[in-house]
Design an enzyme around this catalytic site. Structure first.
Site: not given
Length: 178
Positions: A37, A121
């Site tokens: 995620h 990220h």
């Protein structure tokens, strides 16, 4: 007491491609692809009442357009003491806007400000006692990273069990983007 954070889910096909970067790094604890995620706002361990406030206030998000996200490179956090390998995400400023909005919303209900700088990220591995040389070798053997692009049509409120990170994560609520 739930541990909560908001994020963007990674589609299964993108997760599969990212999972091909697993392995070959001593001291790495690889994240399972179903737990990939992009964290937008870490909320932390909070009581049930505050969790309900978070659930409600996130519904006030004004961001209503889908977000095109490109994952474009591998990198590491920690410099000389590497602690994570990640795939860098770029949303052309829209992810930062979404994160800033969520920061404002959760602060409105009394949560403290996030101290870390937002770096979009996907964490691929957490590192324990990994040498900088091993990390450099890992990156050197990976070659060119292909751009991976997808459209996020929602952000979610995740819960996590108490652990050292990496999942499993549960989607507690979803908020549409478009």
């Amino acid at each position: 007491m739930p541990r909560l954070f908001t994020g963007i889910e990674i589609p299964a096909d993108i997760g599969l491609q990212l999972s091909s970067y697993r392995g070959g790094l001593p001291g790495a604890r690889w994240i399972d692809p179903e737990n990939y995620h992009i964290t937008l706002r870490f909320i932390g361990d909070i009581d049930e009442r505050t969790a309900g406030d978070v659930f409600s206030i996130l519904g006030d998000s004004r961001r209503r357009d889908p977000v095109t996200i490109t994952i474009d490179s591998l990198d590491t956090f920690g410099g000389g003491r590497p602690r994570a390998v990640f795939a860098r995400a770029n949303g052309n400023g829209v992810l930062a806007d979404l994160q800033s909005e969520q920061e404002r919303l959760v602060r409105r209900i009394g949560l403290p400000p996030e101290k870390r700088k937002f770096t979009p990220h996907v964490t691929l591995a957490r590192l324990r006692d990994a040498s900088p040389i091993d990390v450099a070798d890992y990156f050197a053997t990976r070659g060119r990273f292909p751009k991976l692009t997808f459209t996020a049509r929602r952000f979610v409120l995740y819960s996590a069990r108490e652990s050292v990170g990496g999942g499993p994560y549960v989607v507690e609520a979803a908020y549409p983007l478009g």
